[in-house]
Motif scaffolding. Structure first.
Motif, PDB file in Angstrom:
ATOM      1  N   ASP A   1      39.761  37.898   9.320  1.00  0.00           N
ATOM      2  CA  ASP A   1      39.219  36.738  10.016  1.00  0.00           C
ATOM      3  C   ASP A   1      40.190  36.203  11.051  1.00  0.00           C
ATOM      4  N   GLU A   2      39.648  35.600  12.112  1.00  0.00           N
ATOM      5  CA  GLU A   2      40.480  34.915  13.093  1.00  0.00           C
ATOM      6  C   GLU A   2      41.241  33.810  12.384  1.00  0.00           C
ATOM      7  N   GLY A   3      42.537  33.706  12.661  1.00  0.00           N
ATOM      8  CA  GLY A   3      43.345  32.662  12.064  1.00  0.00           C
ATOM      9  C   GLY A   3      43.897  32.999  10.697  1.00  0.00           C
ATOM     10  N   GLU A   4      43.529  34.163  10.155  1.00  0.00           N
ATOM     11  CA  GLU A   4      44.024  34.566   8.837  1.00  0.00           C
ATOM     12  C   GLU A   4      45.520  34.880   8.904  1.00  0.00           C
ATOM     13  N   VAL A   5      46.267  34.362   7.951  1.00  0.00           N
ATOM     14  CA  VAL A   5      47.714  34.547   7.934  1.00  0.00           C
ATOM     15  C   VAL A   5      48.071  35.997   7.616  1.00  0.00           C
ATOM     16  N   GLU A   6      48.972  36.529   8.425  1.00  0.00           N
ATOM     17  CA  GLU A   6      49.494  37.875   8.212  1.00  0.00           C
ATOM     18  C   GLU A   6      50.809  37.822   7.433  1.00  0.00           C
TER      19      GLU A   6
ATOM     20  N   LEU B   1      64.811  21.551   4.060  1.00  0.00           N
ATOM     21  CA  LEU B   1      63.612  21.143   4.796  1.00  0.00           C
ATOM     22  C   LEU B   1      63.690  21.498   6.268  1.00  0.00           C
ATOM     23  N   ASP B   2      64.897  21.815   6.773  1.00  0.00           N
ATOM     24  CA  ASP B   2      65.022  22.256   8.165  1.00  0.00           C
ATOM     25  C   ASP B   2      65.115  23.783   8.275  1.00  0.00           C
ATOM     26  N   ALA B   3      64.872  24.485   7.166  1.00  0.00           N
ATOM     27  CA  ALA B   3      64.870  25.952   7.185  1.00  0.00           C
ATOM     28  C   ALA B   3      63.772  26.443   8.125  1.00  0.00           C
ATOM     29  N   GLU B   4      64.045  27.552   8.793  1.00  0.00           N
ATOM     30  CA  GLU B   4      63.069  28.104   9.732  1.00  0.00           C
ATOM     31  C   GLU B   4      61.875  28.696   8.981  1.00  0.00           C
ATOM     32  N   VAL B   5      60.689  28.177   9.287  1.00  0.00           N
ATOM     33  CA  VAL B   5      59.442  28.674   8.716  1.00  0.00           C
ATOM     34  C   VAL B   5      58.670  29.346   9.848  1.00  0.00           C
ATOM     35  N   LYS B   6      58.380  30.626   9.692  1.00  0.00           N
ATOM     36  CA  LYS B   6      57.606  31.362  10.699  1.00  0.00           C
ATOM     37  C   LYS B   6      56.285  31.800  10.080  1.00  0.00           C
ATOM     38  N   ILE B   7      55.206  31.447  10.755  1.00  0.00           N
ATOM     39  CA  ILE B   7      53.866  31.805  10.292  1.00  0.00           C
ATOM     40  C   ILE B   7      53.222  32.679  11.354  1.00  0.00           C
ATOM     41  N   THR B   8      52.828  33.879  10.980  1.00  0.00           N
ATOM     42  CA  THR B   8      52.167  34.797  11.900  1.00  0.00           C
ATOM     43  C   THR B   8      50.732  34.985  11.424  1.00  0.00           C
ATOM     44  N   TYR B   9      49.798  34.866  12.363  1.00  0.00           N
ATOM     45  CA  TYR B   9      48.388  35.004  11.995  1.00  0.00           C
ATOM     46  C   TYR B   9      47.675  35.960  12.944  1.00  0.00           C
ATOM     47  N   HIS B  10      46.502  36.425  12.514  1.00  0.00           N
ATOM     48  CA  HIS B  10      45.679  37.355  13.269  1.00  0.00           C
ATOM     49  C   HIS B  10      44.733  36.606  14.205  1.00  0.00           C
ATOM     50  N   ASP B  11      44.473  37.207  15.363  1.00  0.00           N
ATOM     51  CA  ASP B  11      43.462  36.678  16.282  1.00  0.00           C
ATOM     52  C   ASP B  11      42.839  37.852  17.032  1.00  0.00           C
ATOM     53  N   LEU B  12      41.708  37.583  17.661  1.00  0.00           N
ATOM     54  CA  LEU B  12      41.000  38.621  18.406  1.00  0.00           C
ATOM     55  C   LEU B  12      41.793  39.055  19.638  1.00  0.00           C
TER      56      LEU B  12
END
Length: 73
Positions: A33-38, A56-67
């Motif tokens: 799905d669009e927006g689904e987290v990879e 709490l200042d640790a680097e958080v990286k979120i990668t997700y799928h899109d068309l």
């Protein structure tokens, strides 16, 4: 899970260094799905659970799928 929900979860937990990356790899959207987290990483760690503790200042990286067709918009 949708990336917006994941971002909100980290923000609600107090994390301040959140980045979002897009992987334009969906052609038809039948299996993903669009927006689904990879992938989510926290302080470079790919494997973690809700019991792990990070600054709490640790680097958080979120990668997700899109068309693919959304890439040039």
């Amino acid at each position: 899970m949708n990336y917006l929900d994941v971002v909100k979860s980290f923000e609600d937990a107090g994390y301040t260094n959140i980045t979002v990356n897009v992987d334009y790899d969906i052609i038809t959207g039948w299996t993903t799905d669009e927006g689904e987290v990879e992938l989510v990483t926290v302080d470079g760690e790919k494997k973690f659970n809700s019991y792990d503790e990070f600054r709490l200042d640790a680097e958080v990286k979120i990668t997700y799928h899109d068309l693919r067709k959304n890439k040039n918009k």
